[in-house]
Every structure is written in structure tokens, then in C-alpha cells.
Scaffold this active site. Structure first.
Site, PDB file in Angstrom:
ATOM      1  NE  ARG A 197      -0.476   0.336   5.055  1.00 28.00           N
ATOM      2  CZ  ARG A 197      -1.205   0.345   6.372  1.00 28.00           C
ATOM      3  NH1 ARG A 197      -2.616   0.229   6.279  1.00 28.00           N
ATOM      4  NH2 ARG A 197      -0.635   0.463   7.207  1.00 28.00           N
ATOM      5  CB  CYS A 237       4.301  10.115  -6.591  1.00 27.36           C
ATOM      6  SG  CYS A 237       4.826  11.937  -6.742  1.00 27.36           S
ATOM      7  CG  ASN A 240      -5.402   3.984   6.387  1.00 25.27           C
ATOM      8  OD1 ASN A 240      -6.370   3.996   7.319  1.00 25.27           O
ATOM      9  ND2 ASN A 240      -4.588   3.549   6.571  1.00 25.27           N
ATOM     10  CD  GLU A 241      -2.485   4.134  10.087  1.00 21.74           C
ATOM     11  OE1 GLU A 241      -2.867   3.925  11.140  1.00 21.74           O
ATOM     12  OE2 GLU A 241      -1.796   3.619   9.288  1.00 21.74           O
ATOM     13  CB  CYS A 259       7.602  10.487  -3.812  1.00 30.33           C
ATOM     14  SG  CYS A 259       8.034  10.215  -5.422  1.00 30.33           S
ATOM     15  CB  CYS A 261       9.294  10.940  -8.671  1.00 27.37           C
ATOM     16  SG  CYS A 261       8.004  11.841  -8.658  1.00 27.37           S
ATOM     17  CB  CYS A 311       8.647  14.974  -5.570  1.00 31.22           C
ATOM     18  SG  CYS A 311       7.268  13.805  -5.086  1.00 31.22           S
ATOM     19  CD  GLU A 331      -6.900   2.226  11.897  1.00 34.88           C
ATOM     20  OE1 GLU A 331      -5.802   1.552  12.271  1.00 34.88           O
ATOM     21  OE2 GLU A 331      -7.014   2.465  10.418  1.00 34.88           O
ATOM     22  CD1 TRP A 358       0.792  -5.836   9.446  1.00 34.03           C
ATOM     23  CD2 TRP A 358       1.919  -4.875   8.130  1.00 34.03           C
ATOM     24  NE1 TRP A 358       0.002  -4.717   8.991  1.00 34.03           N
ATOM     25  CE2 TRP A 358       0.887  -4.090   7.912  1.00 34.03           C
ATOM     26  CE3 TRP A 358       3.170  -4.586   7.368  1.00 34.03           C
ATOM     27  CZ2 TRP A 358       1.126  -3.041   7.320  1.00 34.03           C
ATOM     28  CZ3 TRP A 358       2.967  -3.661   6.628  1.00 34.03           C
ATOM     29  CH2 TRP A 358       2.144  -2.814   6.516  1.00 34.03           C
TER      30      TRP A 358
END
Length: 663
Positions: free
Chosen positions: A105, A109, A143-144, A153, A155, A158, A304, A312
Site C-alpha cells: 500500500r 506519489c 488512510n494514515e 517521494c 521523483c 516532486c 482505530e 503483520w
């Protein structure tokens, strides 16, 4: 709003015939809200422009029929494979110049214009589809944000956006060269086009450039969230918008992000395998809640809240009976208006197969389910009264993302961590049952009897004056080592000795210092010697009073902690990192001088916290241990929930109410 308990739900992980069983069990548990769809882009758009919202509409409608409302998450943290194949350039590049690929996930970018076009198309369709759905009440953006993007990033997209950001900030390349101290190591630039993203270097980094990069990254994330929030507000004007923070995480300035949101939310996992085992100390959890409350200075949601073992590839410890409930009510005690447990059912697929939820893999109710059910049955009847209420602390700790960034870049000592320093001061106050607010440095400080401002490393004339005005007006201020070292551009001050102009406030100068590398030091306070760590400022008195002195080093018998009357107030300077014993005793002295009230007395592991309305005070007493505990309250309260006053069963949560004007 009247919604206070919920779960994070993933109906797409389970057969359709299971959904109604889930809805029934949720209703019986006391669930009022679910969050869904924040990772379901492929399920909703399996090919360009081919939208399939019917399964989600069916889930929303089913839950609504059981009185359970829905928060929808925009799934932009996990673009599907067909987008990545069509536009591989949206995948981010790390500091070593490596592409990060599809398969997990956050493989995106956030500056990429092509990716943003995909987001605009999808989020617009998503928002329009559910704008008038009676089961939907709000949205979570992404999300977060910041999670997994630590060195991303780098690239070309950016780089170009960063160059534009710098040009807006500095105007001319000459101004940038001066602000970055570009004369060092021949690091000057002729134009903004020569500036790149901070890929890994052969040796060293420019601290000023790195500070700007971190600030740019934060602005980019905020802009990325705003990009989506604007679409949702245009199409869903009656829905709220929130985002799930991560406590003190510092990729994005959460104060800035909070300006886009109706309220902030938080994610917390006290027993994750990455935490101190068997779980994160309750004072650190409390500090996380308090800083989240401070990001908008209003109540928040727990989006959460840990419900079971978390992990994990590796799992943390199992939660003991009652522990989940204690953590949930700790969130409420510190300002949460709603607690949403992660997750409803433990997933049988993918990376998070061992991130346990209210139900296990089998889907059958067990210990965790019945504990959550008891929690909601016990406290749901009070949650409407708590909603919108806030603690009213007399003490504040200053928190700054820019200070945090600066110490990430140059920690000064290998083990010196900005948030860890804040936590050390917080722990001493938490142990004394004293509520605390976290504030930004330029906030109005006048309501607080005591303000603690650790590691004020980056300094400006405006901030110097702000602190001086606070103390002159009668405030009590604690400043610490490494104050006034650098200017706003992360360049060292050169016009006077440390701590700069704040030396006038503190009545001291710091011409030298000692980094306690691979050693510790000692301090004499009263008639006792204490251990200190990491750093020693070598202090010269310029009108201040010495209240503690060093007992080690060539600077022994010189001041370590000072006190200086200034105007109607007092400034203290702590030139070292106190060990736990010294921190305990020096805070006892300071709160005595300030006349700060404590909520009660109890052993470590017993927490006390209040929320206040115009006329009432709700007091929470929480046992975070597996042993019975005793306590004593300093105030007049009536017990609403609990087995026996002044005694606590393992992991018991007791609730009291009192008159605000008799506390």
C-alpha cells in the site's frame, strides 16, 4: 451527534451471506457506526470509469437497517494494479533512487498530476454516489497520511513541485543560498532548477535544505488531503470530513492538516510488536491522546482503537481481560467522543492476517466480543453527556513539528529524540495525576499556570518575545537545554551566547556545553545526587538563582538548573536531561510554586483524568494494571460506575461526576 462506539468493517473480505450475521452481532454489541472502503478502490472501479458501488450500497443499507451508520474512506492509499500498469510513473521513488512498486500500500506519489486526475475522477464519482445516502454520515480522507512515506517521494514530479515551493518561499536564488548557508562545501545554486530532491549523498547533508524539504513534504501531504476534501465538500455538504492521525508521527504537520477537517481522528495500538513490551506505557498513550486533542483544540475520534493482538509478520502480546476496555475509556477520558475498534473480524487474507479484531478468524463471538459488549452497555449512557466536553488543564507542554524536524536532521546526541523529551516531562506530571494540554509555541499561553517548552532549538525574535511576555505577565515557564541554538532556517545563532535573548528571561548564559556521549552525569539537588543523561549545558549565572548544580565533569559545582524571577512570573532553565528521580522531584517543586492542583493520589499504573462541561466535571479513574489498586481523590465527586470507591479491580474503569465549581 450521538454516535460513540463503532468498528472498522471490511465486508468485501467476506461472503455476502455473512453480512447480516455481522450486522446483528454489531447491533447486539452496541456498535453505532462503521468505517468502510478505505482500501477498496479495485472493488469499486475494476477498470477505468467502470464503477461498481452496488455492493457497498447494499452493505451500507443493511447496516443502516440495524441503526448502524457508515463513514466512508477514500481509498487513495492503495491505487489498483490497472492504474499502476497504465501510469507506472505514479509509483514513488525513495532516497536511494529506487522505485517502490505495487504489491503493498502507499505505492503512490502524492504530487503526481496523473495520479491526482485519477483521484479526482474516482472521488467525484464516489462522493456523488453516496451524497444523499441516509446511511452515510461522513468521510475519512485516505488512510494514515505519512505512513510508509518516510523517505518518499523523490521523483521528477516532486522535484519540480519542490523547486516551485522554494521559489515561492525565497523569491530569489540569492535569498535561498543565504538561508541555506550555501557557502559551505560549495553548495550554492545559480537558479532553482538546479535544486533536486534530497537523494542519498556521498557524505553529509545540508541541515537547512533538509528542514525545508521536510516542511515541503508536510505541505504536499496537506495539499493532497485538501485536494480530496474539496471534492467531497462540493458534493457532500452535509457530511463531516476527518482523517486518522498517528499520535506524534511527524511526516505531516497535523496542526496544518487539522484546518481542513471537521474533527481529527487517531489510530492507536498500545500492544503492537513495535511498542515497548508487553505494551506501551499508559503515560505515553495518554500523551498521544492529549496531543491529538491539541491538534484542533477540540474532542476527537478514535478511528482505530486496538481490539486484539496486532502485527503483520510478527505479533505483539495478547491483551489481558479488561485491558482493551481500559484503553478505550482512556481515549474517552482524554477527549475522544467516539471509539471505533480495529477491526470487526480478523482478516483471513493478505498482510494483516494476524491483526486481530473483535471477532477472530472463525467469526464466532468470544472473550473480546463480550468485553466490548459490556463496555458499551456500561458507558454508552454517559457518552452523550461527554460529547463536546474538554479537559481544562493548568499545565501545557509546547509541541512543534519544526523542532521535531530539526532534531531528526541533527539529533545532537545519538539517543536524543524530540518527542521522547516531551514524554519525559509529561510522564512526571501524569504520575502526579495532573492533566496536561499540548500547545503550539505561538498559542495563547495565558490560561496556563505552568508552560514547559523542551528543546526550543529553532528560535525567532517573535517566539522569544512571546515567551518573555508570558512570564512577565505572571506565567511560569520551563526552558531546557538546546534552547535558542538556531534560527528559523536551521542556521546557528551567532549574535550572542546561548540561549540568545532568552538568556535575559532566564538570567543566564550558556557559553559551553558537553554532549554526554557514552556516559552519564550527576546533579546535586537539595542534599541528594541524581543521574542525568545525554547533555549538560555549562551555565553562567547572570542574575538567576541556582537550584541544582552539576556533581560530575570539569564543570561540577556549576549551575545545572536555575530559577529567575521575571516581571510577575518565573523562568526555570534545565540545562540537562533529568533522570526519572530528578524529574520527579523538580516537578514536585515547580508545581508547588505554581499552586497546581492534582486530581488525587495513587500508585503508578492508576490514571486520573477529567472532562468538563459548563457546570460538571467527569472524573475517570483507570487501573492499567492486572493487580488490585487503591487511590484517593482530591475533590468532591459522586461515583457513577465502579465496584468500590478508592479501590480498583484489575483493569477497572471508574467514573465520577462533580460540580465544576467545587473541584
Amino acid at each position: 451527534m450521538g454516535i460513540h462506539f463503532g468498528v472498522d468493517y471490511y465486508p468485501e473480505h467476506w461472503p455476502r451471506e455473512r453480512w447480516e450475521t455481522d450486522a446483528k452481532l454489531m447491533k447486539e454489541m452496541g456498535v453505532q457506526v462503521v468505517r468502510m472502503a478505505e482500501f477498496s478502490w479495485f472493488k469499486m472501479e475494476p477498470a477505468l470509469g467502470e464503477f461498481h458501488f452496488e455492493w457497498l450500497e447494499e452493505a451500507v443499507a443493511l447496516l443502516d437497517s440495524y441503526g448502524i451508520k457508515t463513514i466512508l474512506g477514500t481509498p487513495t492509499a492503495a491505487p489498483p494494479a490497472w492504474i499502476v500498469r497504465k501510469n507506472p510513473e505514479i509509483q514513488p521513488i525513495d532516497r536511494e533512487g529506487r522505485r517502490r512498486y505495487f504489491g503493498g500500500r502507499h505505492h503512490d506519489c502524492q504530487s503526481n498530476a496523473v495520479y491526482r486526475a485519477h483521484i479526482r475522477r474516482f472521488v467525484t464519482a464516489f462522493a456523488k454516489q453516496f451524497a444523499d445516502n441516509p446511511g452515510v454520515i461522513g468521510w475519512q480522507i485516505d488512510n494514515e497520511l505519512g505512513n510508509s512515506h518516510g523517505d518518499l517521494c523523490m521523483c521528477s514530479s516532486c522535484r519540480q513541485l519542490y523547486q516551485k515551493w522554494l521559489k515561492r518561499k525565497y523569491g530569489t536564488i540569492e535569498a535561498l543560498n543565504e538561508a541555506w548557508g550555501a557557502a559551505f562545501w560549495s553548495q550554492g545554486y545559480n537558479d532553482f532548477d538546479q535544486i533536486g530532491t534530497p537523494l542519498i549523498t556521498a557524505a553529509g547533508e545540508n541541515p537547512s535544505a533538509m528542514l525545508d524539504w521536510k516542511c515541503y513534504c508536510s505541505d504536499l501531504v496537506v495539499n493532497f488531503a485538501e485536494w480530496q476534501a474539496d471534492i467531497i465538500r462540493e458534493n457532500c455538504p452535509n457530511h463531516f470530513i476527518t482523517h486518522n492521525y498517528m499520535g506524534f508521527d511527524n511526516k505531516v504537520d497535523y496542526y496544518d492538516l487539522g484546518t481542513l477537517l471537521d474533527f481529527v481522528s487517531n489510530d492507536i495500538y498500545p500492544a503492537g510488536h513495535w511498542q515497548k513490551q508487553p505494551h506501551q506505557p499508559e503515560n505515553e498513550l495518554a500523551a498521544c491522546h492529549d496531543v491529538v486533542r491539541g491538534y484542533k483544540k477540540k474532542p476527537f475520534w478514535m478511528m482505530e482503537q486496538q481490539a486484539g493482538m496486532a502485527g503483520w509478520e510478527i505479533m505483539g502480546r495478547a491483551l489481558e481481560p479488561g485491558q482493551m476496555s481500559a484503553w478505550a475509556m482512556q481515549s474517552v477520558a482524554h477527549g475522544a467522543d467516539a471509539v471505533v475498534f480495529f477491526r470487526w473480524r480478523t482478516c483471513a487474507m493478505g498482510t494483516e492476517q494476524y491483526w486481530h479484531g473483535i471477532l477472530g478468524h472463525s467469526g464466532r463471538p468470544g472473550r473480546t466480543y463480550y468485553e466490548a459488549q459490556k463496555l458499551t452497555q456500561t458507558f454508552a449512557k454517559y457518552m452523550d453527556d461527554f460529547e463536546g466536553t474538554m479537559p481544562d488543564p493548568e499545565v501545557a507542554i509546547v509541541h512543534s513539528f519544526r523542532q521535531n524536524y530539526a532534531f531528526d536532521i541533527q539529533p545532537n546526541h545519538p539517543q536524543l529524540r524530540y518527542v521522547e523529551q516531551l514524554q519525559k516531562y509529561y510522564k512526571a506530571l501524569h504520575g502526579k495525576k495532573i492533566p496536561v494540554d499540548f500547545v503550539q509555541d505561538m498559542d495563547d499561553l495565558s490560561k496556563y499556570k505552568l508552560v514547559i517548552a523542551p528543546l526550543q532549538y529553532l528560535m525567532t525574535p517573535g517566539l522569544e518575545q512571546h515567551y518573555m511576555d508570558y512570564v512577565e505577565g505572571g506565567g511560569h515557564l520551563v526552558l531546557t537545554m538546546r534552547t535558542g541554538v538556531k534560527d528559523a532556517n536551521n542556521l546557528c545563532m551567532t549574535d550572542r551566547e546561548l540561549p540568545g535573548r532568552l538568556g535575559e528571561l532566564c538570567g543566564i548564559e550558556v557559553p559551553e556545553y558537553d554532549c554526554l556521549l557514552e556516559t552519564t552525569g550527576g546533579v546535586l539537588y537539595g542534599k541528594k545526587e541524581y543521574a542525568v543523561e545525554k547533555w549538560c549545558d555549562i551555565i553562567e549565572l547572570k542574575g538567576a538563582n541556582q537550584i541544582a548544580e552539576y556533581s560530575t565533569g570539569f564543570y561540577r559545582q556549576t549551575p545545572a538548573i536555575t530559577e529567575n524571577p521575571y516581571g510577575k512570573g518565573t523562568a526555570w532553565y534545565i540545562g540537562t536531561e533529568p533522570g526519572e528521580e530528578l524529574m520527579e522531584d523538580i516537578m514536585t517543586y515547580m508545581i508547588g510554586v505554581c499552586g497546581i492542583r492534582t486530581l488525587g493520589t495513587a500508585a503508578d499504573g492508576v490514571e486520573m483524568m477529567t472532562r468538563e462541561s459548563d457546570d460538571k466535571v467527569w472524573l475517570f479513574v483507570i487501573n492499567h494494571t492486572g493487580d488490585e489498586q487503591v487511590y484517593h481523590l482530591h475533590g468532591m465527586y459522586t461515583m457513577l460506575e465502579g465496584e468500590k470507591e478508592e479501590q480498583l479491580l484489575p483493569y477497572e474503569v471508574q467514573l465520577f461526576v462533580g460540580n465544576k465549581f467545587q473541584k
